[in-house]
Design a protein around this motif. Structure first.
Motif, PDB file in Angstrom:
ATOM      1  N   ILE A 219      39.179  51.498  12.416  1.00 54.79           N
ATOM      2  CA  ILE A 219      38.060  52.428  12.626  1.00 54.79           C
ATOM      3  C   ILE A 219      36.846  51.558  12.947  1.00 54.79           C
ATOM      4  CG2 ILE A 219      36.727  54.342  11.663  1.00 54.79           C
ATOM      5  CD1 ILE A 219      39.021  54.772   9.680  1.00 54.79           C
ATOM      6  N   PRO A 220      36.745  51.041  14.192  1.00 55.77           N
ATOM      7  CA  PRO A 220      35.741  50.026  14.506  1.00 55.77           C
ATOM      8  C   PRO A 220      34.306  50.517  14.471  1.00 55.77           C
ATOM      9  CG  PRO A 220      36.894  50.714  16.493  1.00 55.77           C
ATOM     10  CD  PRO A 220      37.621  51.338  15.341  1.00 55.77           C
ATOM     11  N   TRP A 221      34.091  51.832  14.632  1.00 51.19           N
ATOM     12  CA  TRP A 221      32.743  52.369  14.472  1.00 51.19           C
ATOM     13  C   TRP A 221      32.817  53.773  13.886  1.00 51.19           C
ATOM     14  CZ3 TRP A 221      31.535  56.703  17.519  1.00 51.19           C
ATOM     15  CH2 TRP A 221      32.315  56.898  18.679  1.00 51.19           C
ATOM     16  N   SER A 222      31.798  54.107  13.128  1.00 51.12           N
ATOM     17  CA  SER A 222      31.775  55.388  12.417  1.00 51.12           C
ATOM     18  C   SER A 222      31.102  56.455  13.263  1.00 51.12           C
ATOM     19  CB  SER A 222      31.035  55.238  11.089  1.00 51.12           C
ATOM     20  OG  SER A 222      31.693  54.300  10.255  1.00 51.12           O
ATOM     21  N   GLY A 223      31.627  57.651  13.194  1.00 57.46           N
ATOM     22  CA  GLY A 223      31.060  58.793  13.898  1.00 57.46           C
ATOM     23  C   GLY A 223      30.867  59.953  12.955  1.00 57.46           C
ATOM     24  N   GLU A 224      30.570  61.119  13.533  1.00 59.04           N
ATOM     25  CA  GLU A 224      30.251  62.272  12.698  1.00 59.04           C
ATOM     26  C   GLU A 224      31.459  62.774  11.908  1.00 59.04           C
ATOM     27  OE1 GLU A 224      28.978  65.489  15.221  1.00 59.04           O
ATOM     28  OE2 GLU A 224      30.316  64.852  16.825  1.00 59.04           O
ATOM     29  N   GLY A 225      32.674  62.446  12.324  1.00 56.45           N
ATOM     30  CA  GLY A 225      33.857  62.902  11.615  1.00 56.45           C
ATOM     31  C   GLY A 225      34.469  61.858  10.699  1.00 56.45           C
ATOM     32  N   THR A 226      33.844  60.680  10.598  1.00 55.13           N
ATOM     33  CA  THR A 226      34.464  59.583   9.856  1.00 55.13           C
ATOM     34  C   THR A 226      34.583  59.871   8.364  1.00 55.13           C
ATOM     35  OG1 THR A 226      33.636  57.988  11.479  1.00 55.13           O
ATOM     36  CG2 THR A 226      34.337  57.116   9.357  1.00 55.13           C
ATOM     37  N   ALA A 227      33.565  60.456   7.765  1.00 55.30           N
ATOM     38  CA  ALA A 227      33.599  60.722   6.322  1.00 55.30           C
ATOM     39  C   ALA A 227      34.774  61.634   5.961  1.00 55.30           C
ATOM     40  CB  ALA A 227      32.281  61.350   5.873  1.00 55.30           C
ATOM     41  N   VAL A 228      34.979  62.692   6.749  1.00 61.07           N
ATOM     42  CA  VAL A 228      36.097  63.610   6.502  1.00 61.07           C
ATOM     43  C   VAL A 228      37.418  62.883   6.698  1.00 61.07           C
ATOM     44  CG1 VAL A 228      37.243  65.706   7.314  1.00 61.07           C
ATOM     45  CG2 VAL A 228      34.755  65.643   7.121  1.00 61.07           C
ATOM     46  N   LEU A 229      37.492  62.069   7.763  1.00 63.01           N
ATOM     47  CA  LEU A 229      38.724  61.326   8.021  1.00 63.01           C
ATOM     48  C   LEU A 229      39.064  60.380   6.873  1.00 63.01           C
ATOM     49  CD1 LEU A 229      41.041  60.417   9.911  1.00 63.01           C
ATOM     50  CD2 LEU A 229      39.458  58.712  10.835  1.00 63.01           C
ATOM     51  N   MET A 230      38.064  59.694   6.331  1.00 63.74           N
ATOM     52  CA  MET A 230      38.315  58.758   5.245  1.00 63.74           C
ATOM     53  C   MET A 230      38.849  59.473   4.008  1.00 63.74           C
ATOM     54  SD  MET A 230      37.779  55.931   6.681  1.00 63.74           S
ATOM     55  CE  MET A 230      37.896  54.776   5.312  1.00 63.74           C
ATOM     56  N   ASP A 231      38.337  60.672   3.728  1.00 63.71           N
ATOM     57  CA  ASP A 231      38.877  61.469   2.623  1.00 63.71           C
ATOM     58  C   ASP A 231      40.354  61.788   2.869  1.00 63.71           C
ATOM     59  OD1 ASP A 231      36.463  61.501   1.301  1.00 63.71           O
ATOM     60  OD2 ASP A 231      35.850  63.464   2.081  1.00 63.71           O
ATOM     61  N   THR A 232      40.655  62.175   4.109  1.00 64.72           N
ATOM     62  CA  THR A 232      42.038  62.508   4.471  1.00 64.72           C
ATOM     63  C   THR A 232      42.943  61.286   4.355  1.00 64.72           C
ATOM     64  OG1 THR A 232      41.231  64.196   6.008  1.00 64.72           O
ATOM     65  CG2 THR A 232      43.506  63.462   6.296  1.00 64.72           C
ATOM     66  N   LEU A 233      42.445  60.145   4.826  1.00 66.84           N
ATOM     67  CA  LEU A 233      43.227  58.913   4.744  1.00 66.84           C
ATOM     68  C   LEU A 233      43.510  58.519   3.297  1.00 66.84           C
ATOM     69  CD1 LEU A 233      41.708  56.576   7.493  1.00 66.84           C
ATOM     70  CD2 LEU A 233      44.119  57.210   7.259  1.00 66.84           C
ATOM     71  N   ALA A 234      42.489  58.606   2.454  1.00 67.75           N
ATOM     72  CA  ALA A 234      42.665  58.220   1.055  1.00 67.75           C
ATOM     73  C   ALA A 234      43.743  59.076   0.388  1.00 67.75           C
ATOM     74  CB  ALA A 234      41.337  58.350   0.307  1.00 67.75           C
ATOM     75  N   GLU A 235      43.696  60.382   0.622  1.00 65.74           N
ATOM     76  CA  GLU A 235      44.699  61.266   0.031  1.00 65.74           C
ATOM     77  C   GLU A 235      46.077  61.007   0.629  1.00 65.74           C
ATOM     78  OE1 GLU A 235      45.449  66.049  -0.811  1.00 65.74           O
ATOM     79  OE2 GLU A 235      43.515  65.358  -0.002  1.00 65.74           O
ATOM     80  N   THR A 236      46.122  60.731   1.935  1.00 68.12           N
ATOM     81  CA  THR A 236      47.394  60.474   2.612  1.00 68.12           C
ATOM     82  C   THR A 236      48.056  59.202   2.093  1.00 68.12           C
ATOM     83  OG1 THR A 236      46.627  61.563   4.637  1.00 68.12           O
ATOM     84  CG2 THR A 236      48.499  60.067   4.840  1.00 68.12           C
ATOM     85  N   LEU A 237      47.320  58.106   2.059  1.00 71.67           N
ATOM     86  CA  LEU A 237      47.888  56.829   1.630  1.00 71.67           C
ATOM     87  C   LEU A 237      48.243  56.855   0.147  1.00 71.67           C
ATOM     88  CD1 LEU A 237      45.673  54.252   3.581  1.00 71.67           C
ATOM     89  CD2 LEU A 237      47.875  55.256   4.225  1.00 71.67           C
ATOM     90  N   GLY A 238      47.497  57.632  -0.617  1.00 77.91           N
ATOM     91  CA  GLY A 238      47.835  57.786  -2.028  1.00 77.91           C
ATOM     92  C   GLY A 238      49.162  58.492  -2.229  1.00 77.91           C
ATOM     93  N   GLN A 342      39.010  65.069  13.367  1.00 77.44           N
ATOM     94  CA  GLN A 342      38.259  65.997  12.519  1.00 77.44           C
ATOM     95  C   GLN A 342      39.094  67.168  12.015  1.00 77.44           C
ATOM     96  OE1 GLN A 342      34.174  66.968  13.580  1.00 77.44           O
ATOM     97  NE2 GLN A 342      34.154  65.368  15.133  1.00 77.44           N
ATOM     98  N   THR A 343      40.294  67.346  12.572  1.00 76.28           N
ATOM     99  CA  THR A 343      41.111  68.492  12.166  1.00 76.28           C
ATOM    100  C   THR A 343      42.469  68.098  11.591  1.00 76.28           C
ATOM    101  OG1 THR A 343      41.984  68.741  14.418  1.00 76.28           O
ATOM    102  CG2 THR A 343      40.012  70.022  13.853  1.00 76.28           C
ATOM    103  N   VAL A 344      42.823  66.821  11.657  1.00 75.80           N
ATOM    104  CA  VAL A 344      44.125  66.389  11.143  1.00 75.80           C
ATOM    105  C   VAL A 344      44.206  66.653   9.635  1.00 75.80           C
ATOM    106  CG1 VAL A 344      43.325  63.996  10.810  1.00 75.80           C
ATOM    107  CG2 VAL A 344      45.773  64.481  10.998  1.00 75.80           C
ATOM    108  N   THR A 345      45.348  67.157   9.194  1.00 74.81           N
ATOM    109  CA  THR A 345      45.542  67.438   7.776  1.00 74.81           C
ATOM    110  C   THR A 345      46.261  66.273   7.101  1.00 74.81           C
ATOM    111  OG1 THR A 345      47.710  68.473   8.071  1.00 74.81           O
ATOM    112  CG2 THR A 345      45.759  69.883   8.306  1.00 74.81           C
ATOM    113  N   VAL A 346      46.204  66.260   5.787  1.00 73.17           N
ATOM    114  CA  VAL A 346      46.886  65.216   5.020  1.00 73.17           C
ATOM    115  C   VAL A 346      48.384  65.245   5.309  1.00 73.17           C
ATOM    116  CG1 VAL A 346      47.511  64.475   2.681  1.00 73.17           C
ATOM    117  CG2 VAL A 346      45.145  65.166   3.189  1.00 73.17           C
TER     118      VAL A 346
END
Length: 389
Positions: A219-238, A342-346
């Motif tokens: 994720i080389p640069w952050s955009g308006e959807g990055t915060a939501v994506l990071m939440d999704t990634l954290a739950e996914t990898l967990g 911005q729309t991908v689910t866990v």
């Protein structure tokens, strides 16, 4: 010609790293294949030294542009110099003109548009008239008005003579080549896909492999959807079994807001964070899977390393990433799935990553030798000797 430089490369900069990464790849190939040639890169990208890594490519740093993306549309804001975007364009234009006037390059390669960002290349067109000017264009341009405008074609006709196309018509068809030829009035030279990582692999081919990773996420640069994506990634990898191995997330950790993003992953001992840089190469080629954004640079990275990949899309207005990812997904087993950030689910992301972890990749049919081919083309224009083979 009374020249002080063989090849000067200009890289458009602003938000992503695709333009600079392509330019670095070609510069590295020139220095490797034609060590007797003098080569310089000029750009404002602050991470250029990290992209060059251990390669032998010198460069001139301009004050950086900065771009915000809102609803898929880019807009310029004050960069790290805190100079107004429009004024910075005027000041950089003088810088570039002075560089061209002093070095008098035999060949000048401009990435993306003949006018440069904010028209900053225009004053340099009035100096060093004997310089051969070449325009480099990515495989799929998208609906970028500054590339397809009448103004760009007029500037090209008055100053440039050649086009390098960084694509593969056997994969994407001849439509983009025909469109470029019709717009600019010359037949582009087809180089193939340019990969900076392929050049760095040559430099680091003897490096020992480390522990096998489950995957790398870029994720080389952050955009308006990055915060939501990071939440999704954290739950996914967990929710993915740690027995697959460790995950590394590459981000620009200097950007504001990344501390909060990292905190979301506390407690996930199989996940770590790294600054975007040369380490990504060795980790990518030693990974079982990858998650990337669909920019040109990232797509070529995963194809060169043959790593099963999930491609994320930011929903930019020009449609370039959507079109490009669709074309490549149809031709390369490397791209296992394409999802909107911005729309991908866990559950979607988890299934896609497990699919990657268990996938086998076929041999690539895509021409990934663009850096070498572009370097040979530019060296011939500069009157360089044949490269060592």
């Amino acid at each position: 010609m009374d020249s002080n430089l063989d090849v000067l490369i200009y890289a458009h900069d602003g938000r992503g790293l695709g333009h600079v990464s392509r330019s670095v790849g070609i510069g590295l190939a020139l220095r490797r294949l034609f060590p007797e040639l003098s080569v310089l890169l000029v750009t404002g990208c602050a991470t250029t030294a990290e992209l060059i890594g251990d390669g032998s490519l010198d460069w001139i740093k301009l004050p950086s542009y900065k771009t915000n993306v809102t609803a898929g549309k880019s807009s310029g804001v004050k960069g790290d110099s805190n100079i107004d975007d429009k004024l910075l364009g005027e000041l950089r234009a003088r810088n570039i003109r002075d560089i061209v006037a002093a070095y008098k390059p035999k060949v000048f390669l401009a990435d993306h548009t003949p006018q440069g960002k904010h028209k900053e290349l225009l004053p340099s067109h009035d100096v060093s008239p004997e310089t051969v000017r070449v325009l480099g264009i990515r495989a799929v341009v998208g609906e970028v008005g500054k590339v397809w405008s009448d103004f760009s074609s007029e500037i090209f006709a008055g100053t440039y003579s050649n086009i390098l196309w960084y694509g593969d018509s056997s994969v994407a068809g001849a439509g983009e080549l025909e469109r470029l030829s019709g717009h600019y009035g010359v037949a582009p030279h087809e180089a193939g896909y340019v990969s900076r990582l392929s050049e760095l692999q040559v430099l680091n081919k003897d490096n020992a492999q480390g522990d096998r990773l489950a995957g790398v996420i870029s994720i080389p640069w952050s955009g308006e959807g990055t915060a939501v994506l990071m939440d999704t990634l954290a739950e996914t990898l967990g929710g993915i079994d740690a027995s697959y191995g460790k995950w590394k997330i590459f981000m620009n950790l200097r950007e504001s807001g990344t501390v909060t993003a990292v905190e979301n992953f506390s407690g996930l001992e199989h996940v770590s964070f790294e600054q975007v840089g040369p380490q990504f190469l060795s980790d990518l080629r030693n990974s079982r899977s990858a998650v990337i954004y669909g920019g040109y640079n990232s797509l070529t990275d995963v194809m060169v390393c043959a790593v099963p990949t999930v491609v994320l899309l930011r929903g930019m207005k020009d449609g370039e990433q959507e079109d490009h990812a669709a074309v490549l997904a149809d031709k390369s087993s490397v791209i296992q799935n394409v999802l909107a950030d911005q729309t991908v689910t866990v559950e979607e992301l988890r299934k896609s990553l497990v699919k990657c972890l268990e996938a086998e990749v076929d041999e690539s049919v895509i021409n990934l030798n663009g850096a070498e081919n572009a370097a040979r083309y530019l060296a011939e224009l500069a009157g360089g000797c044949d490269a060592d083979r």
